[in-house]
Each structure stands twice: as C-alpha cells, then as structure tokens.
Design a protein around this motif. Structure first.
Motif, PDB file in Angstrom:
ATOM      1  N   ASP A 217       0.851  -1.311  -0.044  1.00 30.59           N
ATOM      2  CA  ASP A 217      -0.024   0.027   0.043  1.00 30.59           C
ATOM      3  C   ASP A 217       0.949   1.229  -0.133  1.00 30.59           C
ATOM      4  O   ASP A 217       0.368   2.281  -0.200  1.00 30.59           O
ATOM      5  N   ALA A 218       2.019   1.133   0.070  1.00 22.02           N
ATOM      6  CA  ALA A 218       3.066   2.349   0.200  1.00 22.02           C
ATOM      7  C   ALA A 218       3.295   2.918  -1.296  1.00 22.02           C
ATOM      8  O   ALA A 218       2.818   2.350  -2.166  1.00 22.02           O
ATOM      9  N   HIS A 219       3.643   4.241  -1.291  1.00 19.14           N
ATOM     10  CA  HIS A 219       3.656   5.125  -2.280  1.00 19.14           C
ATOM     11  C   HIS A 219       5.133   5.748  -2.036  1.00 19.14           C
ATOM     12  O   HIS A 219       5.521   6.226  -0.843  1.00 19.14           O
ATOM     13  N   VAL A 220       5.812   5.859  -3.240  1.00 18.62           N
ATOM     14  CA  VAL A 220       7.222   6.318  -3.275  1.00 18.62           C
ATOM     15  C   VAL A 220       7.079   7.793  -3.909  1.00 18.62           C
ATOM     16  O   VAL A 220       6.567   7.871  -4.827  1.00 18.62           O
ATOM     17  N   ILE A 221       7.524   8.883  -3.252  1.00 23.09           N
ATOM     18  CA  ILE A 221       7.401  10.366  -4.038  1.00 23.09           C
ATOM     19  C   ILE A 221       8.919  10.751  -4.039  1.00 23.09           C
ATOM     20  O   ILE A 221       9.593  10.812  -3.172  1.00 23.09           O
TER      21      ILE A 221
END
Length: 345
Positions: A217-221
């Motif tokens: 569920d993680a997002h990398v910005i």
C-alpha cells in the motif's frame, strides 16, 4: 535590543542550520523582533521559523554586485531601525546592505576583505577543525551575549514549523493522485553540489521497488527541484513498481516540500537541503553521505540515521570523483538502506 536583522545564507541546508541562532537570540531578547533578508530560494525556510517576524525577499543574484538594488534595499532596511545585524554569508557583498543601512552593530565572520563593513567580527575556524554548521552560526550569538553580559541556554538542533496552507495544498495533491497519506516514503535523489553527493539512480530505483514489495500500500514520492527532474525520470524508468512511484521534482514549492516531508513515513536523501529540512521536522530519515563530511553537516535529529562508508579517500569535498570510481556512494547498497529504514520503525 528591539530589532535584529539576519542576512541569510544562500543554501537551503545552511538556512536550516541557522535556526538555532534565531532561537538563541529570541531567548536572550524575548521581546525582540527578528527579521530576515533572504533570497526567494531560501525565504520559505525562514517563514517556517517561529522566531522570525518578517522575511524580506531580495532577488540578489549569485556573483552579481547589483549595486542599485542593494542601495534600495539598504534604504528599506534603514527605515526599520535595527540595532544589530548578523551577516551569515562570508562574502563582501552580503555585508554591504547593513553597512549602507547604518545598522550600529554588524556581526559576522571575517572574510573577503570586509573590514569595517563588519564591525563585530569573529575568526573563521580552520577547514581542518570546522564545527558543524549549526554550531558555526550559533557561535555568532556570543558576540551579543558578551556585549550585553547575558547568558542563555542554547537549543540543541534546528526546528521548523509546517505551514497549514502548504499542508492543505499537499493533502489536496495527494488525494488527486490517489496516494495513501498513511504510508508515504519520500526519496530525494538530488544534491545541488554535484554528482559526488548523489547516490546512484539505479540504487534509488531498486530501493523504491523493495519498499513497495514489502509494503504493497506504500507510495514513493521523488522530491526535489526542477534540476532533479531528470534524475527522477531515470529512477522511474528503472523501476518495476512505477504506478506507485511519483515524480514530484520541480512540481512543488519549497513550502509544500516542507509539508510533504513532514507527512512522510521515512525520508531517504543525499546530503542536501531537504535532508536538513527532514531533520528540523524530526521525521524518521536515512541520510546518505559520499564526498562530504557527516561530522560537519549532519542531520541534527535523533530520528536520523547517517550512512557513510568513511573510505580512505573521503571526505574529498570534490564535485566530481577525483579517482573516477565514486565508490563512496556506489558501494552503499539498497539493501543496506532498506535495513536502516526498517530499523527506524
């Protein structure tokens, strides 16, 4: 002391490192108004400092005298009747405005033949025994302390506040991008100084993939300036989880970048201004060092983990690797960074 002016440094990291000086001055003179003269590039840092009453933005260009603009700014500054000014850069140009504005006490380090422009001067420490930058700026407060025979406790590390307006703006952007705000990893691949401060893009890409594999569920910005956009494009091109990896380099204001970092689960960065912002916001972070010295410019936070190989050839402080191999950064594996991230939880 009723009013103090600060002439800001020109680098984001240095601006963050100056906050303990502001906090100490506010402790010594709790009713004093502290204003900052800063370039638009670093002005958001001082807007995030609780001690600052007013930020005077000045479009002063690097290596340009801009004599007419400096005289105009000096007139504006003189009208404010400051009793003292702290000149944080070492250049002659940076000392002209407070001198032209007839500020009685002008404090700074000796440098660039500015005798007279600075009338309360401290000796610059040697390059061999340089203190951390926060301590370097903080030492300037001793000049006023000695003049006023005042003693004050000093804050241990920089502290910034997040603008509510910027936080709301970032929240809106995250919602529009369908990004889960509870699990954001911010990766900062840039460093204005040069390649010897930049961990390889293939390592950032590998790390981003591993973070998402371990936490679906993680997002990398990817965060940085317009100059870092190409680095972020390269990272995205080398990843397998591209739908959860977002390139925000050059698409946020510095105020928004501060807010985003404050919302992140972990910040992973090179030795850069954004690293220091993360430390001042007290977010969990991993800071990667190559050619620079973590003893001089460390992230000042107990939530920060510094990764530095301390090779015999480092710190070299060069913009390009003089040996051509860049082992100080290439030999730091994504797995090493991941282990250190996981140790922060």
């Amino acid at each position: 002391m009723n009013r103090i002016l600060i002439i800001a440094p020109n680098w984001i990291g240095d601006a963050v490192m100056s906050q303990p000086l502001l906090a100490t001055l506010k402790t010594i003179y709790p009713h004093c108004q502290i204003d900052v003269l800063a370039s638009p590039w670093v002005a958001p840092i001082y807007r995030a400092c609780a001690e600052v009453s007013q930020v005077i933005e000045a479009k002063l260009e690097h290596k340009q005298l801009q004599w007419g603009l400096r005289k105009l700014l000096a007139k504006q500054v003189e009208a404010n009747q400051y009793q003292a000014c702290f000149v944080l850069p070492n250049s002659l140009k940076s000392a002209l405005i407070p001198w032209l504005a007839n500020i009685p006490v002008r404090i700074g380090y000796r440098g660039e033949m500015r005798f007279g422009l600075i009338n309360t001067a401290l000796d610059n420490p040697s390059k061999i025994n340089r203190p951390p930058m926060a301590d370097h700026y903080l030492a300037l407060s001793n000049a006023l302390e000695h003049l006023q025979e005042t003693n004050a406790s000093k804050p241990a590390s920089p502290k910034l506040n997040v603008s509510p307006v910027a936080k709301q703006s970032v929240s809106t952007k995250l919602e529009e991008a369908c990004i889960n705000q509870k699990s954001i990893y911010v990766l900062c691949p840039g460093a204005e100084y040069g390649a010897t401060k930049r961990w390889p893009t293939e390592h950032f890409a590998n790390l981003a993939d591993q973070l998402i594999s371990n936490e679906p569920d993680a997002h990398v910005i990817l965060l940085g300036s317009k100059g870092d956009h190409a680095l972020a494009v390269s990272i995205q091109a080398q990843t397998q989880k591209s739908t959860q990896i977002h390139n925000w380099c050059g698409n946020t204001s510095l105020d928004e970048a501060i807010a985003l970092i404050g919302m992140s689960k972990v910040l992973i960065s090179n030795d850069s201004g954004l690293m220091h912002i993360g430390a001042a916001l007290k977010v969990s972070q991993v800071a990667i060092f190559g050619s620079s010295d973590p003893h001089h410019t460390p992230p000042l936070s107990d939530k920060a983990k510094v990764i530095w190989l301390n090779l015999p050839c480092s710190p070299c402080h060069k913009r390009e690797c003089p040996l051509g191999h860049l082992k100080c950064l290439k030999d730091i594996s994504p797995e090493t960074i991941l282990r250190n991230i996981q140790a922060l939880y």
